[in-house]
Motif scaffolding. Structure first.
Motif, PDB file in Angstrom:
ATOM      1  N   ARG A   1      46.373  56.959  41.148  1.00 19.23           N
ATOM      2  CA  ARG A   1      47.770  57.420  41.114  1.00 19.23           C
ATOM      3  C   ARG A   1      48.534  56.806  39.949  1.00 19.23           C
ATOM      4  O   ARG A   1      49.318  57.479  39.286  1.00 19.23           O
ATOM      5  N   GLU A   2      48.309  55.516  39.706  1.00 23.34           N
ATOM      6  CA  GLU A   2      49.052  54.802  38.670  1.00 23.34           C
ATOM      7  C   GLU A   2      48.381  54.864  37.299  1.00 23.34           C
ATOM      8  O   GLU A   2      48.938  54.371  36.322  1.00 23.34           O
ATOM      9  N   LYS A   3      47.162  55.413  37.254  1.00 24.36           N
ATOM     10  CA  LYS A   3      46.388  55.548  36.012  1.00 24.36           C
ATOM     11  C   LYS A   3      46.218  54.202  35.310  1.00 24.36           C
ATOM     12  O   LYS A   3      46.571  54.024  34.148  1.00 24.36           O
ATOM     13  N   VAL A   4      45.662  53.241  36.069  1.00 19.09           N
ATOM     14  CA  VAL A   4      45.406  51.896  35.555  1.00 19.09           C
ATOM     15  C   VAL A   4      43.949  51.524  35.820  1.00 19.09           C
ATOM     16  O   VAL A   4      43.207  52.294  36.424  1.00 19.09           O
ATOM     17  N   GLU A   5      43.553  50.348  35.410  1.00 24.32           N
ATOM     18  CA  GLU A   5      42.184  49.870  35.623  1.00 24.32           C
ATOM     19  C   GLU A   5      42.091  49.117  36.942  1.00 24.32           C
ATOM     20  O   GLU A   5      43.001  48.393  37.329  1.00 24.32           O
ATOM     21  N   LEU A   6      40.964  49.306  37.639  1.00 22.25           N
ATOM     22  CA  LEU A   6      40.672  48.588  38.879  1.00 22.25           C
ATOM     23  C   LEU A   6      39.596  47.556  38.583  1.00 22.25           C
ATOM     24  O   LEU A   6      38.517  47.903  38.099  1.00 22.25           O
ATOM     25  N   VAL A   7      39.891  46.285  38.849  1.00 23.04           N
ATOM     26  CA  VAL A   7      38.955  45.189  38.589  1.00 23.04           C
ATOM     27  C   VAL A   7      38.550  44.601  39.937  1.00 23.04           C
ATOM     28  O   VAL A   7      39.400  44.177  40.713  1.00 23.04           O
ATOM     29  N   ILE A   8      37.243  44.586  40.209  1.00 25.74           N
ATOM     30  CA  ILE A   8      36.732  44.118  41.498  1.00 25.74           C
ATOM     31  C   ILE A   8      36.086  42.746  41.318  1.00 25.74           C
ATOM     32  O   ILE A   8      35.203  42.573  40.480  1.00 25.74           O
ATOM     33  N   HIS A   9      36.550  41.787  42.117  1.00 25.18           N
ATOM     34  CA  HIS A   9      36.049  40.419  42.061  1.00 25.18           C
ATOM     35  C   HIS A   9      35.130  40.148  43.263  1.00 25.18           C
ATOM     36  O   HIS A   9      35.265  40.782  44.303  1.00 25.18           O
TER      37      HIS A   9
ATOM     38  N   ASP B   1      47.036  46.202  35.628  1.00 26.35           N
ATOM     39  CA  ASP B   1      45.771  46.500  36.289  1.00 26.35           C
ATOM     40  C   ASP B   1      45.828  46.043  37.744  1.00 26.35           C
ATOM     41  O   ASP B   1      46.595  45.170  38.107  1.00 26.35           O
ATOM     42  N   LEU B   2      44.974  46.655  38.563  1.00 26.51           N
ATOM     43  CA  LEU B   2      44.847  46.266  39.972  1.00 26.51           C
ATOM     44  C   LEU B   2      43.580  45.447  40.137  1.00 26.51           C
ATOM     45  O   LEU B   2      42.564  45.740  39.517  1.00 26.51           O
ATOM     46  N   HIS B   3      43.634  44.453  40.990  1.00 25.35           N
ATOM     47  CA  HIS B   3      42.487  43.589  41.238  1.00 25.35           C
ATOM     48  C   HIS B   3      42.183  43.551  42.732  1.00 25.35           C
ATOM     49  O   HIS B   3      43.099  43.454  43.549  1.00 25.35           O
ATOM     50  N   ILE B   4      40.899  43.633  43.079  1.00 23.74           N
ATOM     51  CA  ILE B   4      40.423  43.412  44.441  1.00 23.74           C
ATOM     52  C   ILE B   4      39.952  41.966  44.459  1.00 23.74           C
ATOM     53  O   ILE B   4      39.011  41.612  43.750  1.00 23.74           O
ATOM     54  N   VAL B   5      40.637  41.120  45.233  1.00 25.04           N
ATOM     55  CA  VAL B   5      40.357  39.683  45.215  1.00 25.04           C
ATOM     56  C   VAL B   5      40.178  39.142  46.633  1.00 25.04           C
ATOM     57  O   VAL B   5      40.722  39.701  47.585  1.00 25.04           O
ATOM     58  N   PRO B   6      39.415  38.035  46.785  1.00 30.54           N
ATOM     59  CA  PRO B   6      39.303  37.404  48.101  1.00 30.54           C
ATOM     60  C   PRO B   6      40.671  36.884  48.538  1.00 30.54           C
ATOM     61  O   PRO B   6      41.457  36.390  47.718  1.00 30.54           O
ATOM     62  N   HIS B   7      40.951  37.012  49.840  1.00 28.61           N
ATOM     63  CA  HIS B   7      42.256  36.599  50.364  1.00 28.61           C
ATOM     64  C   HIS B   7      42.056  36.056  51.769  1.00 28.61           C
ATOM     65  O   HIS B   7      41.849  36.819  52.706  1.00 28.61           O
ATOM     66  N   GLY B   8      42.096  34.749  51.893  1.00 22.67           N
ATOM     67  CA  GLY B   8      41.827  34.138  53.196  1.00 22.67           C
ATOM     68  C   GLY B   8      40.407  34.489  53.628  1.00 22.67           C
ATOM     69  O   GLY B   8      39.462  34.230  52.923  1.00 22.67           O
ATOM     70  N   GLY B   9      40.271  35.111  54.782  1.00 22.71           N
ATOM     71  CA  GLY B   9      38.964  35.550  55.253  1.00 22.71           C
ATOM     72  C   GLY B   9      38.687  37.011  54.914  1.00 22.71           C
ATOM     73  O   GLY B   9      37.648  37.548  55.267  1.00 22.71           O
TER      74      GLY B   9
END
Length: 78
Positions: free
Chosen positions: A46-54, A6-14
């Motif tokens: 494209r990769e046909k996976v789940e997107l998880v947003i944090h 799965d892909l994750h949208i995560v905080p990264h620095g600022g």
């Protein structure tokens, strides 16, 4: 078992990062969450996976599945 991560949208620095599950490095880094979301959605489709947003606190805010889900959720809205 599927080897897709799965892909994750995560905080990264600022800013925000798109990161594959289990990866030590981010796929991409963005200054705005909307930019990371757009990049992550395209990659997840494209990769046909789940997107998880944090959120900023690291908690999951939302998720979208772009693959073939064996147990899709049933919509309760009519």
């Amino acid at each position: 078992m599927s080897k897709k991560r799965d892909l994750h949208i995560v905080p990264h620095g600022g800013g925000w990062a798109v990161r594959k599950e289990g990866a030590s490095r981010a796929s991409s880094v963005h200054s705005r969450k909307a930019d990371a979301d757009a990049t992550g959605r395209g990659q997840a489709k494209r990769e046909k996976v789940e997107l998880v947003i944090h959120g900023r606190n690291g908690r999951i805010q939302d998720s979208d599945s772009f693959g073939s889900d064996p147990h899709p959720p049933k919509d309760t809205k009519r």
